[in-house]
Structure formats: structure tokens, C-alpha cells
Design an enzyme around this catalytic site. Structure first.
Site, mmCIF file in Angstrom:
data_model
loop_
_atom_site.group_PDB
_atom_site.id
_atom_site.type_symbol
_atom_site.label_atom_id
_atom_site.label_comp_id
_atom_site.label_asym_id
_atom_site.label_seq_id
_atom_site.Cartn_x
_atom_site.Cartn_y
_atom_site.Cartn_z
ATOM 1 C CE LYS A 172 -1.611 3.003 2.657
ATOM 2 N NZ LYS A 172 -1.682 4.168 1.756
ATOM 3 N N GLY A 225 6.878 6.027 7.816
ATOM 4 C CA GLY A 225 5.950 7.158 7.794
ATOM 5 C C GLY A 225 6.098 7.978 9.058
ATOM 6 C CB SER A 226 3.875 10.489 10.501
ATOM 7 O OG SER A 226 2.681 9.757 10.641
ATOM 8 N N GLY A 230 2.992 5.466 12.988
ATOM 9 C CA GLY A 230 3.845 4.374 13.469
ATOM 10 C C GLY A 230 3.318 3.818 14.791
ATOM 11 C CD GLU A 247 13.709 2.413 9.814
ATOM 12 O OE1 GLU A 247 13.988 3.496 10.376
ATOM 13 O OE2 GLU A 247 14.343 1.367 9.989
ATOM 14 C CB CYS A 281 13.178 10.294 7.725
ATOM 15 S SG CYS A 281 13.683 8.966 6.658
ATOM 16 C CD GLN A 328 5.619 18.596 4.970
ATOM 17 O OE1 GLN A 328 5.102 17.530 5.283
ATOM 18 N NE2 GLN A 328 6.332 19.310 5.821
ATOM 19 C CD GLU A 380 10.630 13.979 10.433
ATOM 20 O OE1 GLU A 380 9.554 13.373 10.581
ATOM 21 O OE2 GLU A 380 11.637 13.467 9.937
#
Ligand code: ADP
Length: 478
Positions: A172, A225-226, A230, A247, A281, A328, A380
Site C-alpha cells: 500500500k 511514515g510519521s 507508526g 521507520e 527523514c 506540508q 520534525e
């Protein structure tokens, strides 16, 4: 406009709704319409992967090599075209995007070879007449959930090892950039894999992604992802005992000592903080500068940042492409406001600018004289925004570098062997870079972080076997 379909059980299937893929460099340009998979299709994809599971687990390693090698060969042969598609849908520059496409091809080639190198161990038993064999077996059905910032490399570094070690896959991708994922799926669909071994479902995270987390037929989930999502992956997978690997974010420090080669240090900061529009990242978002070199470093970096060419990702000469989307961009602006209200000094950038085509363009921003406990240094941002933090000496710099909830990558610029050696030992990051940007990694070695950046075993290189296999210990008495 034709609609790009999903790939389930060896067939291309359409659905009622579509996802529109928009070019962030030119929002009038529609890259394509992609069939939006729903919950039912996600379940069909899982059923197909589950049905193919046992036969693929037992598949011949030559067959795995041939399929993965064919995928790698086609990606490499088409890297310019795939890079163009990637730059058009995600907004990184053409050279960056072509490099990413090539990387995906190299990863498939690497794991084609790894399929031939799956190893076990033979050990003596403490009991007479007994032999012990330790082997690695496929985990089963793997759900792969990926973010928008590396639309082909991240899928490649999850799908390739999953297949190489005998797992079946439901992939996905991020719904924001389905073009590269679809192109990869198309290449994989023609590689000779049996039906159901690889499935592609483009859809919303909360719908299709959530099905992958909750369905008991999915044995493992690899997620990038974020931090927020996560956490949801971890909660859902641990609740039902599925294996998972996360991650997530970074707030990566780059320390510059006064003894560093300043030209190289500035080049590392420029690349690490701003290339790929800061949407990595591993981006160097905290520049920790020894006080005696701070002002000289900032002057030199500011000049370089102001000279960066921001523009359409597909234009030759563009160094910084647009931000990926309005959401974003809004987040970046919000953090610029937060930084100013926290008392940080915005010495350049942070402006919304217009180009020939309508897009999400902003100039790269540099904050100076920030404190490590400010929100702009804790959270972040994921945009072309970096900060400088002063440190009295090496020890203070390392303490600041480590004082973060994240731990993906950390860099140091120095000419001191002693400082470099100490930093490699004392950094609390998963990846340590000396005289290099914090971003930019090799594909044949482990990738991953410490603390809040990652969870589970490492990705990439032969360490990927930890996640995509399970260990069996067999005892035999003769
Ligand atoms: P980003 O900020 O990069 O969009 P996300 O964590 O939201 O980060 O998205 C990363 C991937 O996770 C995407 O493919 C997204 O669709 C997926 N995702 C988002 N929410 C969920 C969820 N609840 N369950 C599973 N996957 C999700």
C-alpha cells in the site's frame, strides 16, 4: 484520461473511486488518475497473498533470483523515464529522482543475489547422537506501507527482501504519489512471479492501511511514515501478535567543529538540510556549530542557501523543487511562525514564491541562535528549514546532538581523528556520518535509527533477513 488500476491476485482491477495525482510543480498538471482501493479490495489482496503463501515459501531460489533480477534490470533500463515520473509527482529534482529510480533497480539486483545466499547453521547438540540445524524461513504475508517522500526507493527496499526471502506481499503506497508505485507494480507484474505473490492496493491509510494492520492473515507489517501512524501500527500489530518494523522521523544533528574543512562543512549542511526540499527523514535539521566558528559558518551557509535555485522539479538547473503539497507547505509555514515566536532568528528564506507554473514553492529557510529545547528543534518539520545551535566545545555539541527524542542519523564535520572516533562511539543515532551529510546512504548496508526514529530490526542489506524471516531450530536424532 485512463485510470491506473490495482493489482490483485495477478489481475488488474478497477474500483468505483479515484485518486488524482497532482504535480506539485504545476498544480494544473494531472499526473494520472488511480483507482482507489477500498476495504473489500484490501481484503481480496490479502486473500490472494495468503493463497500464494505456501507455494512461494517453497519456491526455488533460482526462480526468485530471476524475477528480482528482471525487475531490477527493467527499472535500471527505464530510470530516466521513471525518474521523470517521480520528479513530476513528488517534486524532487530530476537528477535526484533519476538517482532514486536507479537506486530502486540496484536494490532489486542486490536482493536477487541475496535470494541465493539464504544461509542456515549446523550445530552439535549437548545430547549424544543429536544434530541441530538452524534455518531461516519466510514469515508469510507481509503488508508494506510506505510514505510519499521516496516513492520508489522505499517500496523497493521493502518489497525486494520480502520476495527474496519467500514472503508474499500486499503493498500500500502513499496515496499522494501513486504513480511511481504503480509503475513499480507494473514492472513487478511482468517479472514472472506467480499470481498473488505481489499485490498492489492504492488507497487511503485509514481504510486500506488499517485493514493490513488488523487482518490476522497479514503476518508482518513493514512501515515507514510519521511517528503518529507508526504508533498506530505498533498498537494494532502487537495487539494481535503480528511482527512489525517501523521507520519514522528524525531530527538529525550535524555538528561542525572549528577545525573542520569549512567548505565541506557548508556543503554537507546545504545538501543535508535542503536537498530534496528537506523532505528526508535523514535531513540535517539541527546544525550544531562550535561557537568560535559559528558566525563564519552561518555567513558562508547563508550565501549558499540564498543562491539555491528553487523551481519546477522538471526544469534543468532547479536545485530545490516544490514542497510536496499544500498540507506540508502549511506545516512548514506553521513551524516558521513557531520558530519566530520562540525567539529564533530567521536569517534567510521562508518566503512563498511564484514560478511560471502554479506550485508549492518556498525559499529554503535558516534560523540561527536557536536553543535545543525549542519546538523547531524538537519536532520534525519535514521541509527546507534548518536551525543553528551554538555549542562551546565537542562535548557540549555531542550532548546537544543526543538530546532529542529521535536517533536516525547524526553527522560530524571535523579534521580531528580523536573527535571522529569518539563521535562514532557516543552518538545515540543508528547511522553516523563523518564529513558527510546526514542524508545519503548506501543500499547494501543496514538503514535505521535509535530511540523514537525506528522500531524493530534494521532494513536493507543482509540485515533485512531479520525482519523478513523467522528462525527455525530443528533437532534430529539418528
Ligand atoms: P506522512 O506524513 O508521510 O503522510 P503517514 O504516517 O500519514 O505519514 O503516512 C505514511 C503511510 O501510512 C501512508 O501510506 C499512509 O497512507 C499510511 N497510513 C496513514 N494512516 C494509516 C493507518 N491508520 N493505518 C495504516 N496506514 C496508515
Amino acid at each position: 484520461m485512463s485510470v491506473f488500476q490495482n493489482y490483485i491476485g495477478g489481475k488488474w482491477v478497477s474500483s468505483g473511486a479515484q485518486i488524482r495525482n497532482i504535480n506539485p510543480s504545476d498544480t494544473d498538471d494531472i499526473v494520472g488518475e488511480y483507482a482507489r482501493a477500498d476495504k473489500d479490495q484490501a481484503e481480496e489482496a490479502i486473500a490472494a497473498a495468503a493463497a500464494a503463501r505456501e507455494s512461494w515459501r517453497r519456491s526455488n531460489i533460482q526462480q526468485r533470483f530471476d524475477c528480482l533480477d528482471a525487475i531490477g534490470t527493467e527499472i535500471l533500463a527505464r530510470k530516466e523515464e521513471l525518474g521523470r515520473l517521480l520528479a513530476r509527482e513528488e517534486g524532487k529534482t530530476l537528477p535526484e529522482a533519476t538517482g532514486e529510480a536507479a537506486r530502486a533497480g540496484q536494490i532489486f539486483k542486490f536482493f536477487a543475489g541475496e535470494a541465493l545466499r539464504i544461509q542456515g547453521e549446523f550445530q552439535s547438540s549437548v545430547r549424544p547422537g543429536v544434530e541441530i540445524e538452524i534455518s531461516r524461513e519466510a514469515v508469510g504475508v507481509v503488508g508494506i506501507i510506505t510514505p510519499w517522500n521516496f516513492p520508489i526507493a522505499i517500496p523497493a527496499w521493502k518489497i525486494a527482501p520480502a520476495l527474496a526471502y519467500g514472503n508474499t506481499v500486499v503493498f500500500k503506497p502513499a496515496e499522494l504519489v501513486p504513480g511511481s508505485a504503480w509503475a513499480l507494480g507494473d514492472i513487478i507484474s511482468r517479472s514472472g512471479l506467480p499470481d498473488g505473490v505481489f499485490n498492489l492496493v492504492v488507497g487511503a491509510g485509514r481504510e486500506v492501511g488499517q485493514v493490513l494492520l488488523d487482518d490476522p492473515r497479514v503476518n508482518a507489517v513493514s512501515f515507514t511514515g510519521s511517528v503518529g501512524t507508526g504508533g498506530a501500527v505498533a498498537a494494532a500489530c502487537s495487539a494481535r501478535g503480528a511482527k512489525f518494523q517501523l521507520e519514522m522521523g528524525g531530527k538529525n544533528p550535524l555538528i561542525v567543529l572549528a577545525d573542520a574543512d569549512m567548505d565541506n562543512a557548508v556543503a554537507c549542511a546545504l545538501n543535508g538540510a535542503y536537498f530534496s526540499t528537506g523532505q528526508r527523514c535523514t535531513a540535517s535539521s539541527r546544525l550544531i556549530i562550535e561557537t568560535s566558528a559559528h558566525d563564519q559558518f552561518v555567513d558562508a551557509l547563508k550565501t549558499k542557501v540564498e543562491g539555491l535555485v528553487v523551481g519546477n522539479a522538471l526544469d534543468e538547473g532547479t536545485q530545490i523543487g516544490p514542497v510536496v503539497d499544500q498540507r506540508q507547505l502549511d506545516q512548514n509555514i506553521r513551524y516558521l511562525d513557531i520558530g519566530k515566536s520562540e525567539g529564533a532568528d530567521l536569517v534567510c528564506g521562508g518566503d512563498l514564491i511564484e514560478r511560471e507554473t502554479p506550485g508549492f514553492y518556498m525559499t529554503p529557510a535558516l534560523f540561527t541562535d536557536t536553543k535545543n529545547d525549542m519546538r523547531i528543534n524538537r519536532e520534525e518539520i519535514f521541509g527546507p528549514v534548518a536551525t543553528t545551535i551554538r555549542a562551546a566545545d565537542f562535548d557540549e555539541a555531542v550532548a546537544i546532538a543526543n538530546e532529542t527524542p529521535f536517533g536516525l542519523s547524526a553527522g560530524l564535520c571535523t579534521t580531528s581523528l580523536k573527535a571522529a572516533t569518539q563521535f562514532k562511539r557516543e552518538s545515540r543515532a543508528g547511522m553516523v556520518m563523518v564529513n558527510l551529510p546526514t542524508a545519503g546512504v548506501d543500499y547494501h548496508v543496514p538503514f535505521g535509527g535509535a530511540k523514537g526514529s525506528s522500531f524493530g530490526s534494521r532494513e536493507q542489506g543482509r540485515y533485512a533477513a531479520e525482519f523478513y524471516t523467522t528462525v527455525k531450530t530443528a533437532y534430529l536424532s539418528s
